[in-house]
Design a protein around this motif. Structure first.
Motif, PDB file in Angstrom:
ATOM      1  N   LEU A 231       1.172  -1.119  -0.063  1.00  0.00           N
ATOM      2  CA  LEU A 231      -0.354   0.040  -0.101  1.00  0.00           C
ATOM      3  C   LEU A 231       0.912   1.257  -0.003  1.00  0.00           C
ATOM      4  O   LEU A 231       0.644   2.459  -0.863  1.00  0.00           O
ATOM      5  CB  LEU A 231      -0.763   0.653   1.483  1.00  0.00           C
ATOM      6  N   ASN A 232       1.510   1.743   1.202  1.00  0.00           N
ATOM      7  CA  ASN A 232       2.559   2.752   1.302  1.00  0.00           C
ATOM      8  C   ASN A 232       3.025   2.903  -0.912  1.00  0.00           C
ATOM      9  O   ASN A 232       3.664   4.100  -0.667  1.00  0.00           O
ATOM     10  CB  ASN A 232       3.777   1.908   1.704  1.00  0.00           C
ATOM     11  N   PHE A 233       3.791   1.494  -1.381  1.00  0.00           N
ATOM     12  CA  PHE A 233       4.519   1.681  -2.712  1.00  0.00           C
ATOM     13  C   PHE A 233       3.182   2.246  -4.071  1.00  0.00           C
ATOM     14  O   PHE A 233       3.530   2.566  -4.900  1.00  0.00           O
ATOM     15  CB  PHE A 233       5.575   0.520  -3.132  1.00  0.00           C
ATOM     16  N   ASP A 234       1.449   1.683  -3.817  1.00  0.00           N
ATOM     17  CA  ASP A 234       1.336   1.936  -4.181  1.00  0.00           C
ATOM     18  C   ASP A 234       0.675   3.294  -5.061  1.00  0.00           C
ATOM     19  O   ASP A 234      -0.008   4.594  -4.653  1.00  0.00           O
ATOM     20  CB  ASP A 234      -0.438   1.724  -3.628  1.00  0.00           C
ATOM     21  N   LYS A 235       0.567   3.803  -6.170  1.00  0.00           N
ATOM     22  CA  LYS A 235       0.104   4.600  -7.262  1.00  0.00           C
ATOM     23  C   LYS A 235      -0.861   5.415  -6.509  1.00  0.00           C
ATOM     24  O   LYS A 235      -0.945   6.470  -6.258  1.00  0.00           O
ATOM     25  CB  LYS A 235       1.343   5.293  -8.412  1.00  0.00           C
ATOM     26  N   LYS A 245       6.526   8.578   1.683  1.00  0.00           N
ATOM     27  CA  LYS A 245       7.471   9.982   2.660  1.00  0.00           C
ATOM     28  C   LYS A 245       8.371  10.077   3.680  1.00  0.00           C
ATOM     29  O   LYS A 245       8.739  10.350   4.055  1.00  0.00           O
ATOM     30  CB  LYS A 245       7.093  11.232   1.668  1.00  0.00           C
ATOM     31  N   GLU A 246       7.091   9.231   4.702  1.00  0.00           N
ATOM     32  CA  GLU A 246       6.866   9.675   5.938  1.00  0.00           C
ATOM     33  C   GLU A 246       7.526   8.961   6.456  1.00  0.00           C
ATOM     34  O   GLU A 246       9.669   9.053   6.924  1.00  0.00           O
ATOM     35  CB  GLU A 246       6.266   9.924   6.735  1.00  0.00           C
ATOM     36  N   ASN A 247       7.703   7.715   6.204  1.00  0.00           N
ATOM     37  CA  ASN A 247       8.631   6.609   6.568  1.00  0.00           C
ATOM     38  C   ASN A 247      10.407   6.457   5.723  1.00  0.00           C
ATOM     39  O   ASN A 247      11.484   6.183   5.856  1.00  0.00           O
ATOM     40  CB  ASN A 247       8.082   4.945   5.558  1.00  0.00           C
ATOM     41  N   LYS A 293      14.267   0.174  -4.765  1.00  0.00           N
ATOM     42  CA  LYS A 293      14.815  -0.143  -6.241  1.00  0.00           C
ATOM     43  C   LYS A 293      14.323  -1.267  -7.636  1.00  0.00           C
ATOM     44  O   LYS A 293      14.329  -1.703  -8.034  1.00  0.00           O
ATOM     45  CB  LYS A 293      16.540  -0.875  -5.264  1.00  0.00           C
ATOM     46  N   ARG A 294      13.697  -1.966  -6.639  1.00  0.00           N
ATOM     47  CA  ARG A 294      12.744  -2.667  -7.582  1.00  0.00           C
ATOM     48  C   ARG A 294      11.872  -2.632  -8.362  1.00  0.00           C
ATOM     49  O   ARG A 294      12.176  -2.868  -9.532  1.00  0.00           O
ATOM     50  CB  ARG A 294      12.126  -4.103  -6.464  1.00  0.00           C
ATOM     51  N   LEU A 295      10.786  -1.604  -7.388  1.00  0.00           N
ATOM     52  CA  LEU A 295       9.830  -1.078  -8.576  1.00  0.00           C
ATOM     53  C   LEU A 295      10.613   0.272 -10.419  1.00  0.00           C
ATOM     54  O   LEU A 295      10.207   0.592 -10.332  1.00  0.00           O
ATOM     55  CB  LEU A 295       9.272  -0.389  -7.525  1.00  0.00           C
ATOM     56  N   ALA A 296      11.914   1.268  -9.368  1.00  0.00           N
ATOM     57  CA  ALA A 296      11.894   2.147 -10.518  1.00  0.00           C
ATOM     58  C   ALA A 296      13.582   1.201 -11.363  1.00  0.00           C
ATOM     59  O   ALA A 296      14.281   2.118 -12.517  1.00  0.00           O
ATOM     60  CB  ALA A 296      13.320   2.528  -9.302  1.00  0.00           C
ATOM     61  N   ALA A 297      13.183   0.024 -11.200  1.00  0.00           N
ATOM     62  CA  ALA A 297      14.123  -0.901 -12.320  1.00  0.00           C
ATOM     63  C   ALA A 297      13.286  -0.573 -13.582  1.00  0.00           C
ATOM     64  O   ALA A 297      13.697  -1.018 -14.979  1.00  0.00           O
ATOM     65  CB  ALA A 297      14.340  -1.684 -12.315  1.00  0.00           C
ATOM     66  N   PRO A 304      12.503   8.575  -7.380  1.00  0.00           N
ATOM     67  CA  PRO A 304      12.810   9.514  -6.520  1.00  0.00           C
ATOM     68  C   PRO A 304      12.983   8.679  -5.041  1.00  0.00           C
ATOM     69  O   PRO A 304      13.352   9.454  -3.975  1.00  0.00           O
ATOM     70  CB  PRO A 304      12.156  10.426  -6.503  1.00  0.00           C
ATOM     71  N   PHE A 305      12.448   7.392  -5.049  1.00  0.00           N
ATOM     72  CA  PHE A 305      11.555   7.257  -3.883  1.00  0.00           C
ATOM     73  C   PHE A 305      13.273   6.267  -3.194  1.00  0.00           C
ATOM     74  O   PHE A 305      13.298   5.760  -2.520  1.00  0.00           O
ATOM     75  CB  PHE A 305      10.715   6.039  -3.450  1.00  0.00           C
ATOM     76  N   VAL A 306      14.282   5.770  -4.262  1.00  0.00           N
ATOM     77  CA  VAL A 306      15.059   4.918  -4.711  1.00  0.00           C
ATOM     78  C   VAL A 306      16.439   5.867  -3.594  1.00  0.00           C
ATOM     79  O   VAL A 306      17.558   7.094  -3.647  1.00  0.00           O
ATOM     80  CB  VAL A 306      15.935   4.331  -5.452  1.00  0.00           C
ATOM     81  N   GLN A 307      16.134   5.658  -2.129  1.00  0.00           N
ATOM     82  CA  GLN A 307      17.016   6.486  -1.228  1.00  0.00           C
ATOM     83  C   GLN A 307      17.572   4.736  -0.368  1.00  0.00           C
ATOM     84  O   GLN A 307      16.577   4.282   0.678  1.00  0.00           O
ATOM     85  CB  GLN A 307      17.467   7.636  -0.292  1.00  0.00           C
ATOM     86  N   GLU A 308      18.933   5.286   0.311  1.00  0.00           N
ATOM     87  CA  GLU A 308      19.122   3.899   2.107  1.00  0.00           C
ATOM     88  C   GLU A 308      19.119   4.738   2.973  1.00  0.00           C
ATOM     89  O   GLU A 308      19.098   4.303   4.329  1.00  0.00           O
ATOM     90  CB  GLU A 308      20.147   3.862   2.213  1.00  0.00           C
TER      91      GLU A 308
END
Length: 477
Positions: A231-235, A245-247, A293-297, A304-308
């Motif tokens: 759900l958090n990654f659901d557009k 973004k909170e996470n 990373k998986r989704l951005a591939a 923009p959500f690929v950060q550690e």
């Protein structure tokens, strides 16, 4: 994200969240994180003199409660339709930045009860302010992204409205103080909509505690263990991906109040006892970065959500009270664990636990047998459940607890009764999540929990959870 939504989030500051100038979240630096936690510690340590004690406050009775809603995304529409079933409620306003959402709720409400003729507020990011400024609304119901809760609640109280605000109530400790100060100065209720306090087993154990079944309460546990990775990654999930973004920018117990609220009520926190200090520890993140990373591939939307810097999978926060009792709260929204809020109550005479199965024990020899459990349940089921429980299940809202919460709020306002949850609960329960971030960032050192009651907790009395001679508000079938 629409331009209106982006402007709206910019207006309300997305307090506590680091945003790049383009609106995309930037990586959190160690220096920025430390600056944020230093500010949290400073805000937590501030001194305060109470202006007026809102604990036990009986606001003037309202024969009819006229309600305006801000936010008609995931939570708002259901709240409107449940509230429509309660006698003595008039729905006066519906506000959302997406006009289609407000229009859809308006249509559904008209089909259910054409007596409600709400005005729609959808023309600008300031539309919610116009609704708060009306003189024919008594209660503002806020179901928007977390960062907007406190600014909206404060503005509504400043304009003479009682407030019911979704959890958590604030995004900074300073906002917690502002909620307290505003509620006391305006003498308007600010109730955080902690619906889990009204779940059936939680209310049963609260009544058991009040009747002395557990003896002296020693320890309690609660949690928010709920797999939300998809759900958090659901557009099409949270508007503008705000919850993801909170996470990305916070590391701690982001959502503590579902597990914490019921335990605080059972322990009479702010009404005879007080949370004193806490320590908090988080694991590393083992899933959210990898998911990004998986989704951005295959989808540039997610780049923009690929950060550690995602928060850790599991956070465990432990609180000690002024009377030497302890509370353990956990937060995990990524691992494939079955849903649990734990809800464990441990005393000198008995123990109860809700997840993974409802259990009660009165000795170390084992849990009560089913027939013994049933007898205890029948003896201690509170009056509100006996009156409304089956009806609440049919009306719905997380199995009926949402409806019980809303009915109870309206019944108290119509009868001039103290609310079960006041602004001190909203501030202190919310603060645990914010303070946990400080502790995690400082090697799990302890940090004091502010006394938002300014010492009044020593004389404040628990709110009677019976129908208090009221319970007069009927439900429309």
């Amino acid at each position: 994200m629409s331009n209106n939504r982006r402007d709206f989030l910019k207006l309300t500051g997305l307090a506590g969240i680091s945003l790049a100038g383009t609106g995309l979240l930037s990586s959190c630096t160690t220096a920025a994180t430390q600056a944020t936690t230093d500010q949290t510690q400073k805000q937590a340590a501030r001194s305060y003199t109470q202006q007026f004690n809102m604990s036990g406050y009986r606001a003037p009775r309202l024969d009819k409660v006229r309600v305006g809603y801000i936010g008609l995304g995931m939570r708002g529409p259901g709240a409107v339709m449940r509230m429509n079933r309660i006698e003595g409620v008039e729905i006066k306003g519906l506000c959302d930045l997406v006009p289609a959402k407000a229009q859809a709720v308006e249509k559904k409400l008209a089909e259910a009860n054409p007596e409600h003729k709400p005005t729609l507020y959808t023309d600008s990011e300031d539309a919610w302010k116009k609704m708060c400024e009306r003189d024919d609304i008594d209660l503002i119901y806020i179901a928007t992204p977390w960062s907007t809760h406190a600014p909206m609640a404060i503005y509504a109280m400043e304009h003479g409205k009682h407030v019911a605000v979704e959890v958590p109530a604030a995004s900074t400790i300073e906002e917690c103080w502002q909620l307290v100060e505003t509620s006391e100065r305006t003498k308007k209720h600010c109730m955080m909509l902690e619906n889990c306090c009204y779940d059936f087993f939680e209310m049963l154990t609260l009544n058991m505690a009040r009747q002395g079944f557990f003896g002296e309460i020693i320890h309690g546990e609660g949690a928010y263990i709920h797999q939300l990775l998809d759900l958090n990654f659901d557009k099409n999930g949270y508007e503008g991906m705000w919850r993801l973004k909170e996470n990305m920018t916070r590391n701690g117990s982001l959502y503590p109040t579902h597990g914490l609220g019921p335990i605080c009520q059972i322990m009479n926190i702010n009404r005879g006892d007080l949370m004193d200090y806490l320590v908090s520890v988080s694991t590393n993140d083992f899933q959210m970065y990898e998911e990004a990373k998986r989704l951005a591939a295959t989808d540039s939307f997610y780049k923009p959500f690929v950060q550690e810097t995602y928060r850790g999978n599991m956070n465990t926060t432990t609180i000690r009270t002024k009377k030497g009792k302890t509370i353990m709260i956990q937060h995990d929204v990524t691992t494939p664990r079955p849903y649990s809020r734990i809800h464990l109550v441990s005393g000198t005479k008995a123990i109860a636990r809700k997840w993974p199965e409802r259990k009660i024990a009165t000795s170390h020899n084992g849990w009560l047998k089913p027939e013994e459990f049933k007898a205890v349940e029948e003896q201690y089921t509170p009056e509100i459940i006996k009156k409304l429980g089956e009806m609440a299940k049919k009306i719905g809202g997380h199995g009926g607890m949402d409806f019980l919460m809303e009915w109870r709020l309206i019944d108290c306002l119509r009868n001039g009764l103290p609310l079960d949850q006041d602004v001190y609960d909203a501030a202190s329960w919310t603060s645990v999540g914010l303070l946990s971030e400080w502790s995690v960032a400082n090697r799990s050192n302890s940090i004091d929990v502010p006394d938002f009651t300014a010492g009044a907790w020593q004389k404040n009395a628990p709110v009677d959870i019976s129908l208090q001679g009221a319970g007069t508000t009927n439900v429309r079938i």
